[in-house]
Write a protein that holds these residues in place. Structure first.
Motif, PDB file in Angstrom:
ATOM      1  N   ASP A  82      -2.896   5.586   5.873  1.00 54.72           N
ATOM      2  CA  ASP A  82      -4.261   5.066   5.872  1.00 54.72           C
ATOM      3  C   ASP A  82      -4.377   3.612   6.317  1.00 54.72           C
ATOM      4  N   ALA A  83      -3.352   3.078   6.985  1.00 55.08           N
ATOM      5  CA  ALA A  83      -3.421   1.684   7.445  1.00 55.08           C
ATOM      6  C   ALA A  83      -4.680   1.415   8.285  1.00 55.08           C
ATOM      7  N   PRO A  84      -5.067   2.310   9.219  1.00 56.83           N
ATOM      8  CA  PRO A  84      -6.298   2.037   9.974  1.00 56.83           C
ATOM      9  C   PRO A  84      -7.541   1.973   9.077  1.00 56.83           C
ATOM     10  N   LYS A  85      -7.564   2.782   8.027  1.00 54.77           N
ATOM     11  CA  LYS A  85      -8.704   2.731   7.101  1.00 54.77           C
ATOM     12  C   LYS A  85      -8.706   1.420   6.321  1.00 54.77           C
ATOM     13  N   VAL A  86      -7.522   0.919   5.962  1.00 54.63           N
ATOM     14  CA  VAL A  86      -7.429  -0.374   5.288  1.00 54.63           C
ATOM     15  C   VAL A  86      -8.012  -1.452   6.197  1.00 54.63           C
ATOM     16  N   MET A  87      -7.632  -1.430   7.457  1.00 51.16           N
ATOM     17  CA  MET A  87      -8.064  -2.448   8.421  1.00 51.16           C
ATOM     18  C   MET A  87      -9.569  -2.426   8.653  1.00 51.16           C
ATOM     19  N   ASN A  88     -10.218  -1.305   8.330  1.00 52.45           N
ATOM     20  CA  ASN A  88     -11.679  -1.261   8.445  1.00 52.45           C
ATOM     21  C   ASN A  88     -12.347  -2.334   7.597  1.00 52.45           C
ATOM     22  N   GLY A  89     -11.684  -2.777   6.523  1.00 48.55           N
ATOM     23  CA  GLY A  89     -12.246  -3.862   5.715  1.00 48.55           C
ATOM     24  C   GLY A  89     -12.468  -5.117   6.541  1.00 48.55           C
ATOM     25  N   ALA A  90     -11.540  -5.401   7.455  1.00 49.01           N
ATOM     26  CA  ALA A  90     -11.681  -6.567   8.339  1.00 49.01           C
ATOM     27  C   ALA A  90     -12.686  -6.292   9.452  1.00 49.01           C
ATOM     28  N   SER A  91     -12.572  -5.122  10.071  1.00 47.83           N
ATOM     29  CA  SER A  91     -13.465  -4.788  11.190  1.00 47.83           C
ATOM     30  C   SER A  91     -14.923  -4.741  10.744  1.00 47.83           C
ATOM     31  N   ASP A  92     -15.164  -4.124   9.596  1.00 48.89           N
ATOM     32  CA  ASP A  92     -16.541  -4.034   9.089  1.00 48.89           C
ATOM     33  C   ASP A  92     -17.124  -5.419   8.826  1.00 48.89           C
ATOM     34  N   LEU A  93     -16.294  -6.337   8.315  1.00 50.12           N
ATOM     35  CA  LEU A  93     -16.786  -7.694   8.063  1.00 50.12           C
ATOM     36  C   LEU A  93     -17.194  -8.374   9.367  1.00 50.12           C
ATOM     37  N   MET A  94     -16.403  -8.223  10.421  1.00 49.45           N
ATOM     38  CA  MET A  94     -16.737  -8.864  11.695  1.00 49.45           C
ATOM     39  C   MET A  94     -18.087  -8.384  12.223  1.00 49.45           C
ATOM     40  N   VAL A  95     -18.353  -7.102  12.089  1.00 50.73           N
ATOM     41  CA  VAL A  95     -19.639  -6.565  12.539  1.00 50.73           C
ATOM     42  C   VAL A  95     -20.754  -7.034  11.605  1.00 50.73           C
ATOM     43  N   GLU A  96     -20.487  -7.078  10.311  1.00 53.16           N
ATOM     44  CA  GLU A  96     -21.487  -7.566   9.352  1.00 53.16           C
ATOM     45  C   GLU A  96     -21.877  -9.011   9.657  1.00 53.16           C
ATOM     46  N   LEU A 107      -6.984   2.517  -1.670  1.00 56.64           N
ATOM     47  CA  LEU A 107      -7.544   2.226  -0.352  1.00 56.64           C
ATOM     48  C   LEU A 107      -8.622   1.152  -0.469  1.00 56.64           C
ATOM     49  N   ASP A 108      -9.486   1.253  -1.478  1.00 53.73           N
ATOM     50  CA  ASP A 108     -10.542   0.248  -1.669  1.00 53.73           C
ATOM     51  C   ASP A 108      -9.960  -1.146  -1.879  1.00 53.73           C
ATOM     52  N   GLU A 109      -8.870  -1.240  -2.649  1.00 50.59           N
ATOM     53  CA  GLU A 109      -8.226  -2.536  -2.868  1.00 50.59           C
ATOM     54  C   GLU A 109      -7.645  -3.066  -1.562  1.00 50.59           C
ATOM     55  N   GLY A 110      -7.039  -2.190  -0.776  1.00 55.83           N
ATOM     56  CA  GLY A 110      -6.507  -2.600   0.514  1.00 55.83           C
ATOM     57  C   GLY A 110      -7.597  -3.079   1.448  1.00 55.83           C
ATOM     58  N   GLN A 111      -8.717  -2.363   1.481  1.00 54.91           N
ATOM     59  CA  GLN A 111      -9.840  -2.783   2.329  1.00 54.91           C
ATOM     60  C   GLN A 111     -10.392  -4.133   1.879  1.00 54.91           C
ATOM     61  N   ALA A 112     -10.445  -4.361   0.579  1.00 51.81           N
ATOM     62  CA  ALA A 112     -10.907  -5.659   0.066  1.00 51.81           C
ATOM     63  C   ALA A 112      -9.948  -6.772   0.501  1.00 51.81           C
ATOM     64  N   SER A 113      -8.650  -6.488   0.498  1.00 48.67           N
ATOM     65  CA  SER A 113      -7.662  -7.481   0.956  1.00 48.67           C
ATOM     66  C   SER A 113      -7.825  -7.761   2.445  1.00 48.67           C
ATOM     67  N   ALA A 114      -8.096  -6.724   3.231  1.00 48.86           N
ATOM     68  CA  ALA A 114      -8.329  -6.912   4.667  1.00 48.86           C
ATOM     69  C   ALA A 114      -9.581  -7.753   4.895  1.00 48.86           C
ATOM     70  N   ARG A 115     -10.598  -7.540   4.103  1.00 44.28           N
ATOM     71  CA  ARG A 115     -11.828  -8.324   4.207  1.00 44.28           C
ATOM     72  C   ARG A 115     -11.544  -9.798   3.903  1.00 44.28           C
ATOM     73  N   ILE A 116     -10.744 -10.036   2.866  1.00 46.86           N
ATOM     74  CA  ILE A 116     -10.413 -11.417   2.503  1.00 46.86           C
ATOM     75  C   ILE A 116      -9.614 -12.081   3.617  1.00 46.86           C
ATOM     76  N   ALA A 117      -8.647 -11.371   4.185  1.00 46.66           N
ATOM     77  CA  ALA A 117      -7.884 -11.932   5.303  1.00 46.66           C
ATOM     78  C   ALA A 117      -8.819 -12.247   6.473  1.00 46.66           C
ATOM     79  N   ALA A 118      -9.785 -11.369   6.725  1.00 44.02           N
ATOM     80  CA  ALA A 118     -10.743 -11.594   7.810  1.00 44.02           C
ATOM     81  C   ALA A 118     -11.654 -12.787   7.515  1.00 44.02           C
ATOM     82  N   LEU A 163       0.856  -1.186   0.000  1.00 41.56           N
ATOM     83  CA  LEU A 163       0.000   0.000   0.000  1.00 41.56           C
ATOM     84  C   LEU A 163       0.892   1.235   0.000  1.00 41.56           C
ATOM     85  N   GLY A 164       0.463   2.241  -0.731  1.00 44.84           N
ATOM     86  CA  GLY A 164       1.267   3.447  -0.866  1.00 44.84           C
ATOM     87  C   GLY A 164       2.072   3.448  -2.160  1.00 44.84           C
ATOM     88  N   THR A 165       1.899   2.397  -2.965  1.00 43.07           N
ATOM     89  CA  THR A 165       2.605   2.308  -4.248  1.00 43.07           C
ATOM     90  C   THR A 165       1.630   2.125  -5.399  1.00 43.07           C
TER      91      THR A 165
END
Length: 152
Positions: free
Chosen positions: A105-119, A59-70, A53-55
Motif C-alpha cells: 500500500d505504499a502508493p496509498k500512503v503517498m496519497n497523503g502527500a499528493s492530496d495535500l498538494m492538490v488541497e 494506512l491512515d497513520e501512514g497517510q498522515a505521516s506523508a501529509r506531514i512530510a509534504a 509500515l506493515g508492522t
C-alpha cells in the motif's frame, strides 16, 4: 495576504518551520524556474514520526505521516520563493515509504502527500509521482517526500 496563504488559513493548515538538513546537503536548489526540494521526513510536534509500515502502523497513520512530510516540502518551497503564489506547478513528487518487503500500500500512503498538494495548490498541485517502498529512512521516519516545482 496571498491566495495560497489565505487557502492555508481557511483550512487551518500551519506550515512547520523549514527543517535543517541532517547531513551535507542543502534543503533546496533553484535553477531558473525549477526548484528541487530535498527529501523531507515526517517530523511532528513531538519529533520524528518513526516506524515501518506493515508492522501494525495503519494506512491512515501512514497517510498522515506523508501529509506531514509534504507540509515540510511546502515550508521549504516558501523558504525558497517567499510567496507561495509564485508556484506555477508542482511538477513531481517522489515518495519513500519505510515498509516491510511485502507491504503493497505504499502508493496509498503517498496519497497523503499528493492530496495535500492538490488541497493547497488546486490544479497547480497535480503532479507526476514516484513511490518506492524502502527498508529504512533517516531517523527511522515512516515517510520521506521530495519535490520538483516550477516557480515564477
Amino acid at each position: 495576504m496571498s491566495a495560497i496563504a489565505r487557502r492555508l488559513a481557511e483550512r487551518g493548515i500551519e506550515l512547520p518551520a523549514p527543517a535543517t538538513p541532517m547531513a551535507n546537503y542543502v534543503p533546496f536548489v533553484r535553477m531558473g524556474s525549477l526548484l528541487v526540494i530535498s527529501g523531507q521526513i515526517c517530523i511532528g510536534p513531538a519529533g520524528v514520526i518513526a516506524g515501518k509500515l506493515g508492522t501494525g502502523i495503519s494506512l491512515d497513520e501512514g497517510q498522515a505521516s506523508a501529509r506531514i512530510a509534504a507540509l515540510h516540502v511546502i515550508s521549504q518551497i516558501q523558504s525558497a520563493v517567499g510567496n507561495l503564489d509564485n508556484v506555477i506547478r508542482i511538477v513531481r513528487l517522489g515518495g519513500f515509504i519505510n515498509c516491510t518487503p511485502d507491504y503493497l500500500d505504499a502508493p496509498k500512503v503517498m496519497n497523503g502527500a499528493s492530496d495535500l498538494m492538490v488541497e493547497v495548490f488546486g490544479d497547480k498541485g497535480r503532479h507526476a509521482r514516484t513511490t518506492v517502498g524502502v527498508a529504512a529512512l533517516p531517523a527511522n521516519a515512516q515517510v520521506e517526500v521530495e519535490a520538483l516545482v516550477e516557480v515564477a
